[in-house]
Design a protein around this motif. Structure first.
Motif, PDB file in Angstrom:
ATOM      1  N   LYS A  28       0.817  -1.219   0.000  1.00  0.00           N
ATOM      2  CA  LYS A  28       0.000   0.000   0.000  1.00  0.00           C
ATOM      3  C   LYS A  28       0.848   1.264   0.000  1.00  0.00           C
ATOM      4  O   LYS A  28       0.329   2.356  -0.225  1.00  0.00           O
ATOM      5  CB  LYS A  28      -0.940   0.001   1.208  1.00  0.00           C
ATOM      6  CG  LYS A  28      -2.043  -1.014   1.077  1.00  0.00           C
ATOM      7  CD  LYS A  28      -2.924  -1.035   2.307  1.00  0.00           C
ATOM      8  CE  LYS A  28      -3.954  -2.152   2.182  1.00  0.00           C
ATOM      9  NZ  LYS A  28      -4.711  -2.352   3.404  1.00  0.00           N
ATOM     10  N   ASP A  29       2.147   1.139   0.235  1.00  0.00           N
ATOM     11  CA  ASP A  29       3.047   2.285   0.223  1.00  0.00           C
ATOM     12  C   ASP A  29       3.053   2.906  -1.180  1.00  0.00           C
ATOM     13  O   ASP A  29       3.058   2.202  -2.180  1.00  0.00           O
ATOM     14  CB  ASP A  29       4.456   1.822   0.612  1.00  0.00           C
ATOM     15  CG  ASP A  29       5.439   2.962   0.611  1.00  0.00           C
ATOM     16  OD1 ASP A  29       6.134   3.145  -0.409  1.00  0.00           O
ATOM     17  OD2 ASP A  29       5.497   3.683   1.622  1.00  0.00           O
ATOM     18  N   ASP A  30       3.045   4.245  -1.248  1.00  0.00           N
ATOM     19  CA  ASP A  30       2.985   4.937  -2.535  1.00  0.00           C
ATOM     20  C   ASP A  30       4.097   4.506  -3.490  1.00  0.00           C
ATOM     21  O   ASP A  30       3.850   4.300  -4.678  1.00  0.00           O
ATOM     22  CB  ASP A  30       3.042   6.461  -2.338  1.00  0.00           C
ATOM     23  CG  ASP A  30       1.763   7.008  -1.727  1.00  0.00           C
ATOM     24  OD1 ASP A  30       0.722   6.307  -1.781  1.00  0.00           O
ATOM     25  OD2 ASP A  30       1.798   8.134  -1.198  1.00  0.00           O
ATOM     26  N   ASP A  31       5.323   4.369  -2.986  1.00  0.00           N
ATOM     27  CA  ASP A  31       6.422   3.945  -3.850  1.00  0.00           C
ATOM     28  C   ASP A  31       6.243   2.506  -4.302  1.00  0.00           C
ATOM     29  O   ASP A  31       6.538   2.171  -5.455  1.00  0.00           O
ATOM     30  CB  ASP A  31       7.775   4.097  -3.138  1.00  0.00           C
ATOM     31  CG  ASP A  31       8.180   5.553  -2.970  1.00  0.00           C
ATOM     32  OD1 ASP A  31       7.783   6.391  -3.812  1.00  0.00           O
ATOM     33  OD2 ASP A  31       8.889   5.854  -1.992  1.00  0.00           O
ATOM     34  N   SER A  32       5.759   1.653  -3.431  1.00  0.00           N
ATOM     35  CA  SER A  32       5.558   0.248  -3.791  1.00  0.00           C
ATOM     36  C   SER A  32       4.536   0.120  -4.909  1.00  0.00           C
ATOM     37  O   SER A  32       4.718  -0.676  -5.829  1.00  0.00           O
ATOM     38  CB  SER A  32       5.092  -0.569  -2.589  1.00  0.00           C
ATOM     39  OG  SER A  32       6.126  -0.701  -1.648  1.00  0.00           O
ATOM     40  N   ILE A  33       3.470   0.903  -4.823  1.00  0.00           N
ATOM     41  CA  ILE A  33       2.409   0.813  -5.823  1.00  0.00           C
ATOM     42  C   ILE A  33       2.981   1.040  -7.217  1.00  0.00           C
ATOM     43  O   ILE A  33       2.645   0.344  -8.163  1.00  0.00           O
ATOM     44  CB  ILE A  33       1.270   1.805  -5.503  1.00  0.00           C
ATOM     45  CG1 ILE A  33       0.535   1.338  -4.238  1.00  0.00           C
ATOM     46  CG2 ILE A  33       0.317   1.951  -6.683  1.00  0.00           C
ATOM     47  CD1 ILE A  33      -0.431   2.354  -3.673  1.00  0.00           C
ATOM     48  N   THR A  34       3.892   1.990  -7.349  1.00  0.00           N
ATOM     49  CA  THR A  34       4.434   2.298  -8.674  1.00  0.00           C
ATOM     50  C   THR A  34       5.703   1.516  -9.012  1.00  0.00           C
ATOM     51  O   THR A  34       5.993   1.324 -10.183  1.00  0.00           O
ATOM     52  CB  THR A  34       4.727   3.802  -8.808  1.00  0.00           C
ATOM     53  OG1 THR A  34       5.610   4.202  -7.757  1.00  0.00           O
ATOM     54  CG2 THR A  34       3.451   4.617  -8.727  1.00  0.00           C
ATOM     55  N   ASN A  37       5.170  -3.458  -6.896  1.00  0.00           N
ATOM     56  CA  ASN A  37       4.033  -4.381  -6.812  1.00  0.00           C
ATOM     57  C   ASN A  37       3.891  -5.301  -8.013  1.00  0.00           C
ATOM     58  O   ASN A  37       3.184  -6.296  -7.944  1.00  0.00           O
ATOM     59  CB  ASN A  37       2.728  -3.619  -6.588  1.00  0.00           C
ATOM     60  CG  ASN A  37       2.587  -3.137  -5.155  1.00  0.00           C
ATOM     61  OD1 ASN A  37       3.446  -3.355  -4.319  1.00  0.00           O
ATOM     62  ND2 ASN A  37       1.497  -2.453  -4.883  1.00  0.00           N
TER      63      ASN A  37
END
Length: 116
Positions: A28-34, A37
């Motif tokens: 759910k972390d903003d960096d992880s999403i982009t 993931n």
């Protein structure tokens, strides 16, 4: 006896459920999403040397798939005989899960620091 085996399976199942909770937070972390993931889009991003530098690609989505396969085994510990790709293989240990999570970030560091 059998009670020890049940307790061990219960403890193992709890570890995997806890791992799933941690993975959900990471994803759910903003960096992880982009960034983390999904598998790196080598062609779309023009990273044509990525697979030359990174020998073991890994992403959080692949880890989620494997962890879900592990959790779906329940206490039986028996995998269905249907062959599946590596990313759908259940984890055989919590250490393997930890190694995959670490691999995601090691790959990022490895690729982005190449040539330094």
């Amino acid at each position: 006896g059998a009670g020890g085996k049940d307790a061990s399976a219960h403890a193992s199942a709890k570890l995997y459920r806890d791992a799933s909770s941690v993975l959900s937070v990471l994803m759910k972390d903003d960096d992880s999403i982009t960034l983390f993931n999904e598998p790196v889009d080598v062609e779309g991003l023009g990273l044509f040397d990525y697979l030359d530098v990174v020998k073991r690609p890994m992403d959080l989505g692949t880890i989620r798939t494997r962890l879900n396969a592990t959790l779906s085994l329940g206490s039986s510990g028996v995998q269905k005989t249907k062959k599946s790709s590596q990313q759908q293989n259940p984890y055989t240990s919590i250490v393997a899960f930890e190694a995959d999570v670490e691999q995601v970030f090691l790959n990022c560091l490895l690729y982005n620091n190449k040539g330094e």
